[in-house]
Design an enzyme around this catalytic site. Sequence first.
Site, PDB file in Angstrom:
ATOM      1  CB  CYS A  54      76.042  51.669  27.817  1.00 26.24           C
ATOM      2  SG  CYS A  54      76.189  50.563  26.396  1.00 26.24           S
ATOM      3  CB  CYS A  58      76.415  51.909  23.387  1.00 21.61           C
ATOM      4  SG  CYS A  58      77.422  52.370  24.779  1.00 21.61           S
ATOM      5  CE  LYS A  97      76.499  54.848  19.441  1.00 25.03           C
ATOM      6  NZ  LYS A  97      77.868  54.888  20.003  1.00 25.03           N
ATOM      7  CE1 TYR A 103      81.048  57.726  21.591  1.00 24.68           C
ATOM      8  CE2 TYR A 103      83.048  58.843  22.241  1.00 24.68           C
ATOM      9  CZ  TYR A 103      81.874  58.204  22.579  1.00 24.68           C
ATOM     10  OH  TYR A 103      81.529  58.036  23.890  1.00 24.68           O
ATOM     11  CD  GLU A 145      78.972  56.862  17.351  1.00 26.27           C
ATOM     12  OE1 GLU A 145      79.695  55.847  17.389  1.00 26.27           O
ATOM     13  OE2 GLU A 145      78.405  57.318  18.362  1.00 26.27           O
ATOM     14  CG  HIS A 155      88.196  35.901  -3.152  1.00 25.61           C
ATOM     15  ND1 HIS A 155      88.515  37.236  -3.298  1.00 25.61           N
ATOM     16  CD2 HIS A 155      87.689  35.484  -4.348  1.00 25.61           C
ATOM     17  CE1 HIS A 155      88.222  37.600  -4.531  1.00 25.61           C
ATOM     18  NE2 HIS A 155      87.725  36.556  -5.200  1.00 25.61           N
ATOM     19  CD  GLU A 178      89.698  38.916  -0.635  1.00 27.41           C
ATOM     20  OE1 GLU A 178      90.563  38.128  -1.064  1.00 27.41           O
ATOM     21  OE2 GLU A 178      88.569  39.039  -1.139  1.00 27.41           O
TER      22      GLU A 178
END
Length: 461
Positions: free
Chosen positions: A44, A49, A52, A180, A184, A439, A444
């Site tokens: 990682c 991670c 990356k 993934y 990515e 909002h 939302e």
Amino acid sequence: MTQTYDYDLFVIGAGSGGVRAARLTALGGKRVAIAEEHRVGGTCVIRGCVPKKFMVMASDFAHQFETAEGYGWTVEASFDWPKFIHSKDVEIARLSGIYAANLGKAGVDLVHGRAVLKDAHTVEIVGKGQTITAERILVATGGRPWVPENLPGIDLAITSEEAFHLPELPKRIMIAGGGYIAVEFAGIFAGLGVETTLIYRGPNILRGFDDDVRAHLAGEIEKRGIKVILGCQHQAIEQTETGLLNRLGNGMAIETDVVMFATGRVPHVKGLGLELAGVDLTPEGAIKVDAFSKTSADNIWAIGDVTDRMNLTPVAIREAVAFHETVYRNNPVHFDYEAVATGVFSQPPVGVVGLSESEARHTCPGEVDVYVTRFRPMKYAFTGQEERVLMKLVVDATSQKVVGVHIVGPEAPEMIQLAAIAVKAGLTKAQWDATCAVHPTMAEELVTLKDKQHPGNVSAG
């Protein structure tokens, strides 16, 4: 006579899971050592991670500059790959140093070298003539990239691990894979101006994700200029005077400067001596463990990607905590793998928690309600850009609990972290609806979805 050992716990692998387990155990007063054959921090921090995500953020500026022009900005920009790589490496070194320092502060002895098991209580540090004994051993060696070894020319390709250290940015790249990591890196290189082709043998990218997510993301990444070739794979890679020729199963031949294989990762068990210690593997080659991460050997445990349960950094850390609680605090704990959120840092990114629509229809006792919306975010509506967001709620019609949330769009991983709390807590659709919207935001939409999607229908865009 009581057997004496050099350490109470010896950890093999100083990634996120191994480091957490070592530190907690040492802070609890036990004698602990940890061995790492590369750099402290593991996949990682060093080759996954973290670097990356830096690359994703760097590459996304091109899209932001394009959007900025629609808001009246005049942007002139260029990208310096060597400068970025240097800055990235400096930061990774800093983070690795923090991990190592924290181990020291906790009283953990750090052993630099490859540790292999000689028996159930003994490890050898390869090449150093050093053997160490421990009452208990924890294996946390993670995973390594898998590539098809029998593919002609595979030695000309790189994996994600080499992609972090390319000496120069290529002009053309082909990425093989549909998971993934592949999507990515396709976004990263395309964002940095590289002519990018993504090839995957399956019918669509991100196998295992919700079908609406897969289809939506495939369309969106093509809008970013990525060429996607599905239902096809490499036949060979050949060196030419001007690059690498990718010969594909559909008869196409595409020349690129770099070929990257992101075709999955496998548990890093090779040469660990597991058989000498009586540690069994699963048929798929992962270390076989029970719910409490214990292996077939009485005094050996394993956590993280090497067990191939749920290969996510936060999961490995939670497994480490559960191991410590179970073994050293007399508090049997096992990690709950239900409703674990995950983010895919594609461009646009994906955030998912819970069941896909297909999974829900197979596991929920009754019918399943599905709510879907696709819309152009306010930010892009202003500039006329065509990027669209997908949001999807999957609801168990009997209990009315929201059992799955799927988002594709800007900041999806940030949104899914909070949505995961609601899914993990088992909140109902009515409780989501009773939550007042903020909002104007994209999020939302998660609490204002009213119209069910009928089976077989495609929601309006």
